[in-house]
Design a protein around this motif. Structure first.
Motif, short mmCIF file in Angstrom:
data_model
loop_
_atom_site.label_atom_id
_atom_site.label_comp_id
_atom_site.label_asym_id
_atom_site.label_seq_id
_atom_site.Cartn_x
_atom_site.Cartn_y
_atom_site.Cartn_z
N GLY A 89 31.33 -7.47 4.68
CA GLY A 89 30.42 -8.48 4.14
C GLY A 89 28.97 -8.07 4.31
N SER A 90 28.08 -9.01 4.05
CA SER A 90 26.65 -8.68 4.09
C SER A 90 25.89 -9.40 5.20
N ASP A 91 26.59 -10.25 5.97
CA ASP A 91 25.82 -10.96 7.01
C ASP A 91 25.59 -10.05 8.21
N GLU A 92 24.60 -10.41 9.02
CA GLU A 92 24.13 -9.53 10.10
C GLU A 92 25.19 -9.31 11.18
N ASN A 93 26.02 -10.30 11.43
CA ASN A 93 27.07 -10.15 12.43
C ASN A 93 28.04 -9.04 12.03
N GLY A 114 14.07 -0.92 11.25
CA GLY A 114 12.94 -1.74 10.84
C GLY A 114 12.95 -3.09 11.55
N TYR A 115 11.77 -3.68 11.70
CA TYR A 115 11.63 -4.98 12.35
C TYR A 115 12.47 -6.03 11.63
N PHE A 116 12.46 -6.01 10.31
CA PHE A 116 13.35 -6.85 9.51
C PHE A 116 13.41 -6.27 8.11
N SER A 117 14.34 -6.77 7.30
CA SER A 117 14.44 -6.32 5.91
C SER A 117 13.70 -7.29 5.01
N VAL A 118 13.07 -6.75 3.98
CA VAL A 118 12.23 -7.59 3.13
C VAL A 118 13.03 -8.45 2.17
N ASP A 119 14.35 -8.23 2.07
CA ASP A 119 15.12 -9.06 1.15
C ASP A 119 15.56 -10.38 1.77
N GLY A 123 16.19 -10.17 10.45
CA GLY A 123 15.82 -9.40 11.64
C GLY A 123 16.82 -9.51 12.78
N GLN A 124 18.12 -9.57 12.45
CA GLN A 124 19.13 -9.76 13.49
C GLN A 124 19.95 -8.52 13.81
N VAL A 125 20.07 -7.61 12.86
CA VAL A 125 21.02 -6.51 13.02
C VAL A 125 20.74 -5.68 14.27
N HIS A 137 16.79 -3.55 24.09
CA HIS A 137 16.21 -3.68 22.75
C HIS A 137 14.74 -4.05 22.89
N VAL A 138 13.87 -3.38 22.13
CA VAL A 138 12.45 -3.71 22.08
C VAL A 138 12.08 -3.85 20.61
N GLY A 139 11.62 -5.02 20.21
CA GLY A 139 11.36 -5.28 18.81
C GLY A 139 9.88 -5.22 18.45
N SER A 140 9.62 -4.96 17.18
CA SER A 140 8.27 -5.00 16.61
C SER A 140 7.31 -4.05 17.32
#
Length: 255
Positions: A89-93, A114-119, A123-125, A137-140
């Motif tokens: 599927g396409s969800d982040e989980n 990437g910090y998040f996807s533009v679509d 920002g969960q993956v 994990h270190v974000g942004s």
């Protein structure tokens, strides 16, 4: 070092979005590497140039995602992996579990994304992936230094700056300002055609289809209502105020 970049292919940000029957039309659409993932690819290449090793780009998506992976290879990545299967599927989980299943069997020093996807902007993956792999994990991040099996990262914390030190392996997500992604050169594009690009399905991974239960589902998709033309209030100030209040009450219904 073995550096992995998780990558997503997204719409070109200049594309006009057309929704038909509750779905985004893909007819004639130009796809690109998710812009935030470009920063991740560039950072991985720079770290390989500094520390040695290899850069691997990995994506979960449809067959067309090979275009984005080839672009990353042309930028300078060494190898690419596409996991493509209609059962995913396409969800982040779901995506994070598929990535974790592959990466658990690899020798990983650190992972960039990437910090998040533009679509969809979730920002969960990366966060879910770090949890599944049981690594920090270190974000942004806007700066990354690697030495002695440790990483010191500057991260954008709602306009402020936060410094975080973690032990490798770890997952980092790139924010704008981390670097300036390079354009693929003609020699790079030619070399990319000869670089390894492995294509896998769920059957190649140690994961059961029953584990890929989505945590989210899109129930509807539509464009916002077309913006109406503005209205200029005329007359004396008192008349304008009266007309404005009436419109706010009866038309906009905000009072």
């Amino acid at each position: 070092m073995d550096i992995y970049v998780i990558l997503k292919q997204t719409f070109d940000t200049e594309e006009k979005i057309i929704v038909e029957d509750g779905n985004i039309s893909e007819d004639g659409v130009q796809y690109v590497i998710n812009p935030y993932d470009e920063y991740a690819v560039e950072e991985a290449i720079q770290k390989r140039e500094e520390l040695g090793g290899n850069v691997y780009v990995i994506a979960v998506g449809p067959e067309r995602t090979t275009e984005a992976l080839r672009t990353a290879l042309a930028m300078g990545a060494d190898e690419a992996v596409l996991i493509s299967d209609e059962r995913i599927g396409s969800d982040e989980n779901t995506i994070s579990k598929v990535l974790a299943s592959y990466l658990e069997s690899q020798n990983v020093d650190f992972i960039l994304g990437g910090y998040f996807s533009v679509d969809n902007g979730a920002g969960q993956v990366a966060i879910r992936l770090a949890q599944l792999l049981d690594i920090p994990h270190v974000g942004s991040i806007t700066k990354l230094d690697i030495s002695d099996n440790k990483a010191l990262a500057d991260r954008d914390a709602e306009g402020d700056l936060e410094q975080v030190e973690v032990t490798l392996p770890a997952v980092f997500t790139a924010q704008q300002g981390l670097n300036e992604p390079r354009y693929p050169s003609l020699p790079g594009i030619m070399k990319a055609k000869r670089k390894p690009l492995q294509q896998l399905t769920l059957d190649d991974l140690d994961i059961e289809e029953s584990e890929l239960v989505p945590k989210t589902a899109r129930t509807a998709l539509s464009l916002p209502p077309q913006k109406e033309a503005g209205h200029i209030l005329k007359g004396e100030t008192a008349e304008q105020v009266k007309e404005l209040v009436e419109k706010l009450q009866h038309d906009a219904k905000v009072l």
